[in-house]
Scaffold this active site. Structure first.
Site, PDB file in Angstrom:
ATOM      1  N   LYS A  12     -29.164  14.634 -37.327  1.00 37.29           N
ATOM      2  CA  LYS A  12     -28.354  15.711 -37.106  1.00 37.29           C
ATOM      3  C   LYS A  12     -27.220  16.543 -36.940  1.00 37.29           C
ATOM      4  O   LYS A  12     -26.639  17.317 -36.637  1.00 37.29           O
ATOM      5  CB  LYS A  12     -29.172  16.565 -35.950  1.00 37.29           C
ATOM      6  CG  LYS A  12     -30.966  16.151 -36.188  1.00 37.29           C
ATOM      7  CD  LYS A  12     -31.929  16.669 -35.422  1.00 37.29           C
ATOM      8  CE  LYS A  12     -32.927  16.656 -36.072  1.00 37.29           C
ATOM      9  NZ  LYS A  12     -34.089  15.780 -36.379  1.00 37.29           N
TER      10      LYS A  12
HETATM   11  C1  LIG Z   1     -34.357  15.399 -36.493  1.00 33.69           C
HETATM   12  C2  LIG Z   1     -35.259  14.505 -37.083  1.00 33.69           C
HETATM   13  C3  LIG Z   1     -36.028  14.145 -38.247  1.00 33.69           C
HETATM   14  C4  LIG Z   1     -36.487  15.378 -38.843  1.00 33.69           C
HETATM   15  O1  LIG Z   1     -35.696  15.844 -39.646  1.00 33.69           O
HETATM   16  P1  LIG Z   1     -36.849  17.610 -40.626  1.00 33.69           P
HETATM   17  O2  LIG Z   1     -35.287  17.692 -40.887  1.00 33.69           O
HETATM   18  O3  LIG Z   1     -37.362  17.946 -38.662  1.00 33.69           O
HETATM   19  O4  LIG Z   1     -37.016  17.423 -40.979  1.00 33.69           O
HETATM   20  C5  LIG Z   1     -36.850  12.502 -38.410  1.00 33.69           C
HETATM   21  N1  LIG Z   1     -35.756  11.694 -38.553  1.00 33.69           N
HETATM   22  C6  LIG Z   1     -35.398  12.167 -37.196  1.00 33.69           C
HETATM   23  C7  LIG Z   1     -34.556  10.762 -36.449  1.00 33.69           C
HETATM   24  C8  LIG Z   1     -34.658  12.696 -36.381  1.00 33.69           C
HETATM   25  O5  LIG Z   1     -34.557  13.067 -35.494  1.00 33.69           O
END
Ligand SMILES: *Cc1c(COP(=O)(O)O)cnc(C)c1O
Length: 477
Positions: free
Chosen positions: A120
């Protein structure tokens, strides 16, 4: 480049107008009126660009109302090896998002080398700079209200802390995150960061955000904005690394690549879908889920059946413990032939019956779209972490393990397959220990994180209480 709502009820708007908003006022999500197209010629010209240059090129296609020089400055200051340097020893951090090949045709796209050790950071760090830039130009302020299952919250807080004109109010599900995740968020002592632990699940927290943002008077009065994965600028920033990974994986503009994506709110894999719509040669997009298998069920049956928090399992890949995928509406919009009336119909049905079933034509469009899905259990996850460690000496986190597990089942033989690494193992030490018998290495600078004092307020899952708190702490102008 204009943006419209998936529900068709708001006037078209520009990139810098929509980036500070969460949901559109009609309850829909903003999408580009048409996806910008990238020709094979352009793909060829993009070979050899640095990540920041590629980011500038891709973002310029989406942010037509910003100066290219401004975009370049934001990208050049965001995508640096100093920001994305927290991964494994020996990693080539200059690439920002390097692909590491475990086999000739099977790679891991390292996206988790940013400050909060999850993918993220790739979009959120950019969003921090973008928000500050846009707010300064508009001479206004922003109260960011968000919900997190663990990684969005910390990524947002590390991107926004100390920024001018911005406060963050982040809701998290009390007791449902890993120790490391909690410590990352709650140890921040910055004045503009407020952590609120909600007594409920992630979906309860997300419902509160929706309720508060749905009160348009309150939203306007307090300048409420969002950084959840529905934010368009985040999605657009995630599109960049699909291009980057493809460029690293291929030598010819005709070669297709498969991506496997650990999924929850469907933001990450949606960015892959958009890259494909723009012309990136993508063979297949594999949606990996854990025991919370709403998306798996959908891609197997055409039935989208959301669950309530009582039926959302607490798993060892907690950032995917989501039973209502907030970005899914953008994909369905495309599947319906970009028909807002049909989207409204489906989401009305969803609100009433907690599920909808696509018609035959739409289901055919899903099947033709190149998506497949797979689900993993706790046992699959542990076995995968151990196997990848034993076989390649490469330690992956539980979410990435779900992605690898799905890739093994759903990949096309002979097509290069890349699994997105969505977090580093250090964030999920307990599960790693269970899988391989030792604790994952802690990146430099994070050794004393768990011992730092924490600042968090616990609250019942009640939108009104959150509103009261926000109103009290809104600094005004
Ligand atoms: C947010 C997240 C996901 C999922 O991603 P999305 O965009 O919500 O589908 C998967 N793995 C990790 C470690 C995350 O932080």
């Amino acid at each position: 480049m204009q943006y419209v709502s998936t529900r068709g009820g708001v006037p078209a708007a520009s990139y810098s107008e929509i980036v500070l908003q969460g949901l559109a006022r009609d309850g829909g999500l903003f999408v580009p009126k048409v996806y910008p197209q990238v020709s094979k010629e352009t793909l060829k010209n993009w070979r050899g660009l640095s990540y920041a240059q590629l980011a500038t090129a891709v973002t310029s296609l989406f942010a037509k109302d910003m100066q290219r020089s401004d975009i370049a400055r934001l990208c050049e200051t965001t995508y640096t090896p100093e920001v994305y340097c927290h991964g494994r020893e020996g990693t080539d951090f200059k690439k920002i998002a390097p692909v590491v090949w475990l086999e000739n045709d099977f790679g891991i796209l390292e996206l988790s080398n940013g400050p909060t050790l999850a993918f993220k950071d790739m979009a959120m760090q950019y969003l921090g700079s973008l928000f500050e830039f846009v707010l300064a130009r508009k001479e206004t302020r922003l109260n960011i209200l968000g919900a997190t299952s663990g990684d969005t919250g910390s990524a947002a807080e590390y991107a926004m802390k100390g920024r001018e004109g911005i406060q963050v109010f982040m809701l998290s599900p009390a007791g449902r995150m890993s120790k490391f995740q909690k410590a990352q968020m709650y140890s921040l002592q910055d004045k503009n960061i407020f952590n609120i632990a909600v007594q409920g699940s992630f979906d309860d927290a997300q419902d509160i955000v929706k309720a508060v943002s749905g009160d348009l008077t309150f939203k306007t009065e307090h300048h409420i904005g969002a950084v959840n994965s529905i934010n368009w600028a985040r999605i657009a920033a995630q599109v960049i690394y699909y291009f980057s990974a493809w460029l690293q994986a291929t030598e010819s503009e005709d070669e297709e690549v498969t991506f496997s994506v650990p999924s929850g709110n469907f933001g990450d894999v949606l960015a892959g879908w958009i890259a494909k719509q723009m012309g990136l040669p993508v063979a297949r997009l594999i949606v990996a889920t854990n025991e919370n298998d709403v998306l798996y069920e959908f891609f197997r049956s055409g039935r989208y059946r959301i669950r309530d928090s009582a039926h959302t399992f607490v798993t060892s890949s907690p950032s995917m413990d989501i039973s209502k995928a907030s970005n899914f509406e953008r994909y369905i919009y495309d599947i319906t032939g970009r028909n807002p009336e049909r989207v409204v119909e489906l989401w009305t049905e969803l609100a009433q019956k907690k599920e909808f079933l696509l018609n035959a034509e739409e289901w055919a469009a899903v099947k033709a779209s190149g998506f497949t899905a797979s689900r993993s259990t706790h046992a699959d996850r542990l076995a995968c972490i151990k196997r990848v460690w034993d076989q390649y000496g490469f330690l992956v986190d539980p979410h990435t393990a779900d992605g690898i597990n799905a890739a093994v089942k759903e990949r096309i033989p002979g097509v290069k397959t890349i699994c997105l690494e969505t977090a580093l193992p250090a964030k999920f030490a307990a599960t790693i220990k269970e899988a391989v018998g030792f604790e994952p290495p802690v990146p430099a600078g994070y050794e004393d994180l768990l011992e730092k004092p924490q600042k968090v307020l616990e609250m019942p899952a009640d939108a009104q209480l959150v509103k009261n708190f926000l109103a009290e702490h809104d600094v005004g102008k």
